[in-house]
Design a protein around this motif. Structure first.
Motif, mmCIF file in Angstrom:
data_model
loop_
_atom_site.group_PDB
_atom_site.id
_atom_site.type_symbol
_atom_site.label_atom_id
_atom_site.label_comp_id
_atom_site.label_asym_id
_atom_site.label_seq_id
_atom_site.Cartn_x
_atom_site.Cartn_y
_atom_site.Cartn_z
ATOM 1 N N PHE A 3 36.957 43.557 38.783
ATOM 2 C CA PHE A 3 37.881 42.470 39.561
ATOM 3 C C PHE A 3 37.828 41.264 38.963
ATOM 4 C CE2 PHE A 3 36.734 45.828 43.069
ATOM 5 C CZ PHE A 3 38.021 45.837 43.798
ATOM 6 N N LEU A 4 36.554 40.908 38.582
ATOM 7 C CA LEU A 4 36.504 39.622 37.858
ATOM 8 C C LEU A 4 37.247 39.324 36.550
ATOM 9 C CD1 LEU A 4 34.760 37.135 38.686
ATOM 10 C CD2 LEU A 4 32.924 38.068 36.720
ATOM 11 N N TRP A 20 45.833 48.093 42.178
ATOM 12 C CA TRP A 20 45.786 47.045 41.444
ATOM 13 C C TRP A 20 47.268 46.427 41.483
ATOM 14 C CZ3 TRP A 20 41.180 45.028 40.240
ATOM 15 C CH2 TRP A 20 39.920 45.924 40.167
ATOM 16 N N LEU A 70 35.095 29.490 41.005
ATOM 17 C CA LEU A 70 36.663 29.046 41.083
ATOM 18 C C LEU A 70 37.029 30.107 42.093
ATOM 19 C CD1 LEU A 70 37.784 28.784 37.278
ATOM 20 C CD2 LEU A 70 36.976 27.016 39.009
ATOM 21 N N ASN A 87 39.367 50.725 43.760
ATOM 22 C CA ASN A 87 40.542 50.137 44.004
ATOM 23 C C ASN A 87 41.603 50.988 43.563
ATOM 24 O OD1 ASN A 87 42.672 48.407 44.725
ATOM 25 N ND2 ASN A 87 41.926 46.792 43.481
ATOM 26 N N ASP A 126 29.542 31.197 39.741
ATOM 27 C CA ASP A 126 29.382 32.540 40.629
ATOM 28 C C ASP A 126 29.156 32.356 42.082
ATOM 29 O OD1 ASP A 126 29.751 35.168 40.915
ATOM 30 O OD2 ASP A 126 28.276 35.780 39.413
ATOM 31 N N HIS A 178 53.717 49.847 36.911
ATOM 32 C CA HIS A 178 53.849 48.292 37.466
ATOM 33 C C HIS A 178 55.122 47.722 37.233
ATOM 34 C CE1 HIS A 178 49.803 48.355 39.184
ATOM 35 N NE2 HIS A 178 49.585 49.001 38.025
ATOM 36 N N HIS A 230 40.125 41.000 36.017
ATOM 37 C CA HIS A 230 41.311 41.144 36.631
ATOM 38 C C HIS A 230 41.962 40.000 37.007
ATOM 39 C CE1 HIS A 230 44.778 42.897 38.953
ATOM 40 N NE2 HIS A 230 44.469 42.008 39.982
ATOM 41 N N ASN A 231 41.148 39.258 37.974
ATOM 42 C CA ASN A 231 41.398 38.160 38.698
ATOM 43 C C ASN A 231 41.618 36.818 37.686
ATOM 44 O OD1 ASN A 231 41.712 37.989 41.901
ATOM 45 N ND2 ASN A 231 40.091 39.527 41.214
ATOM 46 N N PRO A 236 48.216 45.595 34.772
ATOM 47 C CA PRO A 236 48.896 44.977 35.500
ATOM 48 C C PRO A 236 48.666 43.404 35.564
ATOM 49 C CG PRO A 236 47.519 46.209 36.928
ATOM 50 C CD PRO A 236 47.112 46.744 35.269
ATOM 51 N N PRO A 240 31.036 35.106 35.317
ATOM 52 C CA PRO A 240 32.317 34.006 35.599
ATOM 53 C C PRO A 240 32.141 32.793 35.077
ATOM 54 C CG PRO A 240 30.940 34.455 37.781
ATOM 55 C CD PRO A 240 30.432 35.242 36.287
ATOM 56 N N THR A 292 44.929 34.460 36.726
ATOM 57 C CA THR A 292 44.823 33.185 37.389
ATOM 58 C C THR A 292 44.659 32.018 36.255
ATOM 59 O OG1 THR A 292 43.813 34.183 39.138
ATOM 60 C CG2 THR A 292 43.852 31.570 39.125
ATOM 61 N N CYS A 340 39.553 32.334 41.893
ATOM 62 C CA CYS A 340 39.648 33.595 41.381
ATOM 63 C C CYS A 340 38.355 34.461 41.267
ATOM 64 C CB CYS A 340 40.434 33.730 39.756
ATOM 65 S SG CYS A 340 39.369 32.871 38.474
ATOM 66 N N THR A 341 37.138 33.617 40.971
ATOM 67 C CA THR A 341 35.885 34.579 41.270
ATOM 68 C C THR A 341 35.668 34.878 42.673
ATOM 69 O OG1 THR A 341 35.101 33.138 39.261
ATOM 70 C CG2 THR A 341 33.497 34.031 40.628
ATOM 71 N N ARG A 372 37.743 35.472 44.866
ATOM 72 C CA ARG A 372 38.594 36.815 45.554
ATOM 73 C C ARG A 372 37.907 37.730 44.722
ATOM 74 N NH1 ARG A 372 43.269 35.415 47.522
ATOM 75 N NH2 ARG A 372 43.856 33.351 47.115
ATOM 76 N N ALA A 373 37.607 37.859 43.381
ATOM 77 C CA ALA A 373 36.824 38.893 42.849
ATOM 78 C C ALA A 373 35.562 39.534 43.440
ATOM 79 C CB ALA A 373 36.610 38.776 41.221
ATOM 80 N N ARG A 374 34.665 38.434 43.808
ATOM 81 C CA ARG A 374 33.240 38.941 44.386
ATOM 82 C C ARG A 374 33.642 39.477 45.655
ATOM 83 N NH1 ARG A 374 30.993 39.761 39.896
ATOM 84 N NH2 ARG A 374 29.841 37.952 38.943
ATOM 85 N N PHE A 422 35.013 46.652 48.528
ATOM 86 C CA PHE A 422 35.016 48.151 47.940
ATOM 87 C C PHE A 422 33.749 48.777 48.155
ATOM 88 C CE2 PHE A 422 39.377 46.532 46.991
ATOM 89 C CZ PHE A 422 40.019 47.846 47.084
ATOM 90 N N ARG A 423 32.601 47.904 47.813
ATOM 91 C CA ARG A 423 31.264 48.698 47.803
ATOM 92 C C ARG A 423 31.110 49.068 49.195
ATOM 93 N NH1 ARG A 423 27.852 44.754 43.486
ATOM 94 N NH2 ARG A 423 28.872 45.911 41.462
ATOM 95 N N GLU A 426 43.627 50.757 34.464
ATOM 96 C CA GLU A 426 44.362 50.299 35.725
ATOM 97 C C GLU A 426 44.204 48.727 36.377
ATOM 98 O OE1 GLU A 426 46.297 52.507 37.213
ATOM 99 O OE2 GLU A 426 45.647 54.385 36.782
ATOM 100 N N SER A 470 36.362 40.879 46.960
ATOM 101 C CA SER A 470 36.945 42.117 46.724
ATOM 102 C C SER A 470 35.804 43.263 46.391
ATOM 103 C CB SER A 470 37.966 42.103 45.697
ATOM 104 O OG SER A 470 39.068 41.424 45.988
ATOM 105 N N ALA A 471 35.021 42.916 45.168
ATOM 106 C CA ALA A 471 34.063 43.904 44.943
ATOM 107 C C ALA A 471 33.221 44.276 46.017
ATOM 108 C CB ALA A 471 33.304 43.352 43.786
#
Lengths: 299, 95
Positions: free
Chosen positions: A54-55, B94, B71, B91, B16, A122, A57-58, A91, A22, A62, B73-74, B76-78, B84-85, A87, B80-81
């Motif tokens: 995920f990283l 998307w 940040l 996922n 991070d 999408h 994508h976000n 989007p 990140p 953003t 967005c990071t 949210r990403a972490r 899901f784990r 995937e 979410s990851a």
């Protein structure tokens, strides 16, 4: 905001940014590369592929990367990871998808089908996402022409040298081992009217070696090169910037052409020499490159 | 989303956040957050963590997070990851 790729633009430097880092993703914009390439492939450990998706994508959704071209290198489709990457990133919005390990036209066609399916799913206008194909094998090099012509979405083809030299049963040295591949890729790209992009120079502490290689690929006719460290961007751009002398000559050529047109004459000359079409095309390219560089500087 | 096992995502590197999620049967979301920017952004980071879990349909979990200046967005990403784990799922939505 919808991202739409541009076929023809400045691509002197394409900076690799590991997709699971990140800090580097956030800072990617500040180094001045023409294109930023978030990597979901080799720089991400197998066990972290999900987290990197995920990283990236976000981040795509953003962060503001200004006028940079945003590229994402996905995993190859046969790995089972490539479609999952698509995937996640389509989007979120990406200018260009970089397909690794492209061996033939079918690889490009298969990837394009998946991109189109996901765009449609999408509600994204089909065709807004560009593609580039990295060629990393002897087979791929020999099929470079069919690869370059495989899709209208292709903005360029690139050489991935590390896998390629392994396939050739050699190692990277002074560049002679890549001469055939570079020439093939360059000619294939030009025959399709798309960009030719060179491989990375991995020894980041060897600036002299990097400059030598960048000078060579510039002379060959490449549009640019992948870089793995921000330190490589400045020297690379410097090599691609036209000299003041060349630029003055290019403007003089364009002035002479404009003057001839104003006179209603089809023949233009400069310092007693007739200006023919290839000279004009080269002058136009040089001016476009210089103006694009100024635009980047001013961003 | 049904959580099945404890899982984590992220690193301790600058920019991070390392997120660990432990499934709970009930009790809602509990959050143990430490951050290098706790004073300025601690509340905001907590909100983003809870929002993300809410969007994923996670209602009961013990979350611990060590933030190194990530940040939104990071974060949210972490989260979410990690979620899901926990759910041992991919996922498929998307957007």
């Amino acid at each position: 905001m919808e991202k739409r790729y541009v076929k023809d633009r400045l691509r002197r430097s394409m900076m690799f940014v590991p997709g699971n880092n990140p800090g580097m993703i956030t800072d990617a914009r500040i180094y001045g590369a023409d294109c930023i390439m978030f990597d979901l492939e080799d720089s991400v450990a197998y066990t972290e592929k999900d987290a990197a998706r995920f990283l990236v994508h976000n981040a795509l959704k953003t962060l503001d990367f200004g006028k940079k071209e945003i590229v994402v290198r996905i995993n190859d489709l046969t790995s089972g990871l490539g479609v999952r990457d698509l995937e996640a990133i389509i989007p979120a919005g990406v200018h260009v998808v970089r397909l690794p390990k492209t061996d033939n036209a079918q690889d490009v066609i298969d990837c394009e089908k998946e991109i189109a399916r996901i765009e449609e799913k999408h509600g994204i206008p089909v065709g807004v996402t560009g593609m580039m194909a990295a060629i990393e094998s002897a087979n791929g090099v020999l099929n470079a022409r069919e690869i370059a012509h495989a899709s209208d979405r292709l903005i360029g083809i690139a050489l991935g040298a590390e896998d390629y030299v392994t396939d050739l049963k050699t190692t990277r040295s002074d560049g002679i081992e890549l001469l055939f591949a570079r020439s093939m890729i360059l000619n294939a790209a030009r025959s399709a009217g798309i960009a030719a992009l060179d491989t990375v120079y991995s020894d980041v502490n060897n600036e002299e070696g990097f400059i030598e290689e960048a000078t060579l690929i510039h002379k060959l006719g490449f549009d640019g090169k992948s870089v793995i460290n921000p330190r490589q961007i400045g020297p690379l751009h410097h090599i691609f910037i036209p000299s003041e002398k060349d630029l003055k000559k290019a403007y003089a050529i364009m002035d002479a052409i404009a003057e001839a047109n104003a006179r209603g004459s089809g023949v233009a000359s400069l310092n007693g020499k007739m200006i023919d079409k290839p000279v004009v095309i080269r002058a136009q390219r040089l001016i476009a490159l210089a103006e694009a560089d100024n635009a980047v500087e001013e961003e | 989303m049904k959580l099945l096992k404890t899982a984590m995502a992220g690193t301790m590197e600058s920019g991070d956040i390392m997120v660990t999620i432990v499934p709970l049967e009930n009790g809602g979301i509990t959050l143990d957050l430490t951050s290098s920017v706790m004073q300025q952004y601690g509340r905001r980071i907590g909100e983003v963590i809870r929002e993300t879990l809410g969007e994923l349909g996670v209602t009961n979990a013990a979350v611990s997070a060590v933030d190194k200046g990530a940040l939104d967005c990071t974060v949210r990403a972490r989260v979410s990851a990690a979620a899901f784990r926990c759910a041992q799922a991919e996922n498929d939505h998307w957007g």
